[in-house]
Scaffold this active site. Structure first.
Site, short mmCIF file in Angstrom:
data_model
loop_
_atom_site.label_atom_id
_atom_site.label_comp_id
_atom_site.label_asym_id
_atom_site.label_seq_id
_atom_site.Cartn_x
_atom_site.Cartn_y
_atom_site.Cartn_z
N ALA A 69 54.68 18.58 -47.89
CA ALA A 69 54.56 18.47 -49.35
C ALA A 69 53.22 18.99 -49.87
O ALA A 69 53.14 19.49 -50.99
CB ALA A 69 54.76 17.02 -49.77
N GLN A 178 57.84 10.80 -52.39
CA GLN A 178 58.10 9.37 -52.17
C GLN A 178 59.51 8.97 -52.62
O GLN A 178 59.90 7.81 -52.46
CB GLN A 178 57.04 8.51 -52.89
CG GLN A 178 55.65 8.63 -52.28
CD GLN A 178 55.53 8.02 -50.88
OE1 GLN A 178 56.37 7.23 -50.44
NE2 GLN A 178 54.49 8.39 -50.14
N THR A 234 57.56 33.27 -39.29
CA THR A 234 58.83 33.00 -38.59
C THR A 234 59.29 31.57 -38.84
O THR A 234 58.57 30.62 -38.55
CB THR A 234 58.64 33.21 -37.07
OG1 THR A 234 58.15 34.53 -36.86
CG2 THR A 234 59.94 33.01 -36.31
N CYS A 320 46.20 10.03 -47.09
CA CYS A 320 45.62 11.34 -47.37
C CYS A 320 44.34 11.27 -48.19
O CYS A 320 43.91 12.26 -48.76
CB CYS A 320 46.62 12.21 -48.12
SG CYS A 320 48.22 12.23 -47.38
N1 PMP Z 1 52.79 13.89 -52.08
C1 PMP Z 1 52.96 12.56 -51.92
C2 PMP Z 1 53.40 11.74 -53.09
C3 PMP Z 1 52.72 11.97 -50.67
O1 PMP Z 1 52.89 10.65 -50.53
C4 PMP Z 1 52.29 12.79 -49.60
C5 PMP Z 1 52.00 12.19 -48.24
N2 PMP Z 1 51.16 11.09 -48.27
C6 PMP Z 1 52.15 14.16 -49.82
C7 PMP Z 1 52.40 14.67 -51.08
C8 PMP Z 1 51.70 15.09 -48.72
O2 PMP Z 1 52.64 15.17 -47.71
P1 PMP Z 1 52.26 15.95 -46.34
O3 PMP Z 1 51.03 15.28 -45.81
O4 PMP Z 1 53.44 15.78 -45.45
O5 PMP Z 1 51.99 17.36 -46.69
#
Ligand code: PMP
Length: 377
Positions: A69, A178, A234, A320
């Site tokens: 994401a 989410q 790829t 994150c």
């Molecule tokens: N958007 C949201 C709302 C998330 O909760 C997260 C993961 N915590 C992400 C984006 C990022 O996802 P990823 O680390 O798999 O790229």
């Protein structure tokens, strides 16, 4: 182990893992190759894409595979502003977005873009009147997540989409990371949507950006070849097939899973509200999977590690983020102390009542010990 951090990531479903292993063994060709092995790998990807598109209610050609994401959000934001730069330099968003939205927007602000933050009501929900007021001839993109990852506040994407429908030149992106696997998603009024497989019992390292056919996007990776021109390199048949499997499994027995999470949420909330030191930051618009709390006077990382001693896992903010001050909690509560001390407990249909009760017992113990330590200082 008591795992209560399902919103950070989910354990991969064993069937998904098996798919990954089997596909890696059997489909060894490069899907871009013209020979039989390449074609077999490509056909498998096409089948998986068909299933993903069917579940999401979009077209196959609207699915773009990414690494997750974070990449999907970046690809959407930078791809749109580059492609539609003649349309304007204003972006509308909220103060409840994930860092993979906030940071690209902060970067763009430094480059001369105007970032407008739409007002939220006391529950953290988008004020639709304010959204209308913030729109101008210069607005190119609106990016609003479906569910905030820290407090679990759910926005009404359809109502937001209905407002934006009247402005066909404005592109509407939503980070639905989410939502997938936790609620049924309706993407009919959204132009672009991002999510990650790791949040619905799939594997880390695979994500999707849904891009409606009518929208164009400037790819930021140049060269190479993939399933679409929007993100080259790829493609991985094993990751794509596992994403498709994980998505299908996530919506199997879906109502039962939701019912179970609601019951567990009720038990968790009943127990938490009995602990006088605990303040609940989540509210009636938070999804039952996420409960955000604050324990004033105890540093969140101290509590996290104290619980870890008993093999119990929760989050401070999200996985994150690099510091423990929660802007999301501040946005909703307007309380500095709550924002400094927030913790996220996230449950799933795999959680048991026994796990919740054990967590509560240990939490009470840790509050007593840590409060005594604090008083002794
Ligand atoms: N958007 C949201 C709302 C998330 O909760 C997260 C993961 N915590 C992400 C984006 C990022 O996802 P990823 O680390 O798999 O790229």
């Amino acid at each position: 182990m008591i795992y209560l951090d399902y919103s950070a990531t989910t354990p991969p479903n064993i069937e998904v893992l098996n798919t990954f292993v089997e596909v890696s063994k059997i489909f060894l060709g490069n899907p871009n190759s013209l020979h039989k092995l390449g074609l077999e790998a490509k056909n498998l990807i096409d089948e998986s894409t068909k299933q993903i598109a069917n579940i999401l209610g979009v077209k196959e050609k609207e699915i773009i595979y990414t690494s997750g994401a974070t990449e999907s959000n970046n690809a959407a934001i930078f791809g749109i502003i580059e492609n539609y730069k003649m349309r304007g330099k204003e972006i509308i968003t909220t103060k409840l977005e994930h860092s993979s939205i906030i940071e690209p927007l902060n970067y763009l602000e430094k480059k001369g873009y105007t970032i407008k933050y739409v007002q939220l009501d006391k529950y953290g929900r988008v004020d639709l009147e304010d959204l209308k007021n913030k729109i101008s001839n210069n607005t190119v993109l609106v990016t609003i997540s479906s569910i905030n990852s820290e407090i679990g506040i759910k926005q009404d994407l359809n109502k937001i989409g209905q407002v934006l429908e009247k402005y066909p030149k404005i592109i509407f992106h939503s980070d639905i990371t989410q939502s997938i696997g936790k609620e049924k998603v309706d993407l009919s009024l959204v132009d672009l949507a991002s999510f990650s497989s790791q949040k619905f019992y799939g594997l880390k390292g695979c994500g999707v950006l849904v891009k409606k056919e009518k929208i164009e996007l400037t790819p930021f990776i140049k060269g190479g070849k993939s399933t679409t021109k929007y993100r080259s390199g790829t493609p991985s048949p094993a990751l794509i097939a596992s994403t498709s499997k994980a998505l299908r499994l996530a919506y199997d027995n879906f109502d039962d899973k939701c019912e179970k999470v609601k019951e567990l949420h009720t038990i968790l909330m009943d127990e938490l509200t009995k602990i006088k030191e605990v303040e609940i930051n989540s509210n009636k618009y938070s999804i039952p999977n996420i409960v955000n709390i604050s324990i004033l006077n105890i540093k969140p990382e101290t509590m996290l590690h104290a619980l870890e001693e008993n093999d119990i896992y929760i989050s401070t903010k999200t996985a994150c983020s690099s510091n423990n001050y929660s802007d999301a909690v501040y946005t909703v509560t307007k309380d500095d102390n709550l924002s400094k001390t927030s913790l996220r407990i996230s449950i799933s249909h795999l959680t048991t009542k026994e796990e919740i009760l054990e967590f509560i017992n240990v939490l009470k113990e840790k509050i007593n010990v840590l409060s005594l330590n604090n008083n002794a200082k």
